[in-house]
Enzyme design. Sequence first.
Site, PDB file in Angstrom:
ATOM      1  N   ASN A 149     112.629  82.851 136.190  1.00 40.00           N
ATOM      2  CA  ASN A 149     113.314  84.004 136.781  1.00 40.00           C
ATOM      3  C   ASN A 149     112.250  85.067 137.052  1.00 40.00           C
ATOM      4  O   ASN A 149     111.801  85.744 136.130  1.00 40.00           O
ATOM      5  CB  ASN A 149     114.371  84.511 135.794  1.00 40.00           C
ATOM      6  N   TRP A 150     111.866  85.162 138.300  1.00 38.86           N
ATOM      7  CA  TRP A 150     110.771  86.079 138.642  1.00 38.86           C
ATOM      8  C   TRP A 150     111.222  87.538 138.707  1.00 38.86           C
ATOM      9  O   TRP A 150     110.404  88.437 138.870  1.00 38.86           O
ATOM     10  CB  TRP A 150     110.125  85.667 139.971  1.00 38.86           C
ATOM     11  N   LYS A 151     112.517  87.755 138.644  1.00 41.25           N
ATOM     12  CA  LYS A 151     113.064  89.119 138.714  1.00 41.25           C
ATOM     13  C   LYS A 151     112.518  89.840 139.952  1.00 41.25           C
ATOM     14  O   LYS A 151     112.284  89.212 140.971  1.00 41.25           O
ATOM     15  CB  LYS A 151     112.782  89.863 137.397  1.00 41.25           C
ATOM     16  N   HIS A 183     123.197  87.797 134.998  1.00 39.92           N
ATOM     17  CA  HIS A 183     122.068  88.147 134.132  1.00 39.92           C
ATOM     18  C   HIS A 183     122.347  89.505 133.475  1.00 39.92           C
ATOM     19  O   HIS A 183     122.958  90.381 134.095  1.00 39.92           O
ATOM     20  CB  HIS A 183     120.776  88.199 134.953  1.00 39.92           C
ATOM     21  N   GLU A 238     120.585  91.983 133.036  1.00 43.88           N
ATOM     22  CA  GLU A 238     120.084  93.143 133.804  1.00 43.88           C
ATOM     23  C   GLU A 238     121.053  93.503 134.921  1.00 43.88           C
ATOM     24  O   GLU A 238     121.215  94.679 135.262  1.00 43.88           O
ATOM     25  CB  GLU A 238     118.674  92.830 134.333  1.00 43.88           C
ATOM     26  N   GLU A 292     121.083  84.246 126.556  1.00 43.53           N
ATOM     27  CA  GLU A 292     119.944  85.158 126.500  1.00 43.53           C
ATOM     28  C   GLU A 292     120.320  86.402 125.693  1.00 43.53           C
ATOM     29  O   GLU A 292     120.950  87.333 126.229  1.00 43.53           O
ATOM     30  CB  GLU A 292     119.546  85.600 127.911  1.00 43.53           C
ATOM     31  N   GLY A 313     112.222  90.154 127.314  1.00 43.53           N
ATOM     32  CA  GLY A 313     111.050  90.977 127.619  1.00 43.53           C
ATOM     33  C   GLY A 313     110.500  91.753 126.434  1.00 43.53           C
ATOM     34  O   GLY A 313     109.689  92.656 126.604  1.00 43.53           O
ATOM     35  N   SER A 373     112.108  85.952 125.928  1.00 41.83           N
ATOM     36  CA  SER A 373     110.752  85.862 125.351  1.00 41.83           C
ATOM     37  C   SER A 373     110.301  84.432 125.067  1.00 41.83           C
ATOM     38  O   SER A 373     109.619  84.183 124.066  1.00 41.83           O
ATOM     39  CB  SER A 373     110.633  86.733 124.098  1.00 41.83           C
TER      40      SER A 373
HETATM   41  P1  PGA Z   1     111.801  87.111 129.434  1.00 35.90           P
HETATM   42  O1  PGA Z   1     113.092  87.168 130.374  1.00 35.90           O
HETATM   43  O2  PGA Z   1     111.366  85.651 129.371  1.00 35.90           O
HETATM   44  O3  PGA Z   1     110.778  87.974 130.121  1.00 35.90           O
HETATM   45  O4  PGA Z   1     112.200  87.607 128.090  1.00 35.90           O
HETATM   46  C1  PGA Z   1     114.070  86.161 130.352  1.00 35.90           C
HETATM   47  C2  PGA Z   1     115.169  86.497 131.328  1.00 35.90           C
HETATM   48  O5  PGA Z   1     115.532  87.679 131.440  1.00 35.90           O
HETATM   49  O6  PGA Z   1     115.697  85.604 132.010  1.00 35.90           O
END
Ligand code: PGA
Length: 246
Positions: free
Chosen positions: A8-10, A93, A95, A160, A166, A206
């Site tokens: 997931n490159w966001k 997600h 976010e 998640e 993160g 993470s």
């Molecule tokens: P992260 O993000 O690996 O940077 O913790 C995972 C995600 O949000 O899908």
Amino acid sequence: MTPLIAGNWKMNGLRAESAERAQRVARAAAGVAAELWLCPPFTAIGAIEPVLRGTRVGLGAQDCHARGNGAHTGDISAPMLADAGCGAVILGHSERRAEHGETDAQVRAKTEAAMAAGLMPIVCVGESEAERLAGHAVHVVCGQVAASLPDGFSGVVAYEPIWAIGTGRTPTEADVAEMHAAVRAALRDRLGEAAGNAVRILYGGSVKPENARVLLRIPEVGGALVGGASLDPDSFLAIAEGASGK
Ligand code: PGA
């Protein structure tokens, strides 16, 4: 089931660097037993599609609208993603749930739209730190599973924990095992025995080359959704090799 590792490159990557990153993953993918997906931002999809076409690496997006078309300024529909060469889409997600106020009902509608367009939905669920500390994590996450998946769901669920995204922090192996077993039970309740057992449950939050092997051998962990570490092809591939038992 073959483990699935999705990057997931966001909101990261311009077209040229994204194409190069995808190229590096695609070149090494032949030697990796796991199923691999890359989910770039919308604007990089066109640059990456020719790079991944005909390779073992799938192309996914990070969101879609619940409707196929219409007056929805700034949104992208599931048929548009399929037309652009995507085979999967991340939905719900944390976010997006936090920054765009997405509800379980909206995630469910988007998931239905994705399935109708032939995309594999990767539906995200996860508890906040406050919910975990209050002892409500399993209840919250299983509630999200029940309310975010449409009838007849086929696709992938990603657990998640929000506090692990993160942050470099991950739950204990016992906590991951407990949650994944609970999600499996919630999937069976929601979808029936056979369909509930067929869903791969990813862990996300993470995931790094250093912890991937341990996380990925926990029962019911069917792969990983990788954010930060997926921006480095070497790290992403090392995680995928951990999933392949190499
Ligand atoms: P992260 O993000 O690996 O940077 O913790 C995972 C995600 O949000 O899908």
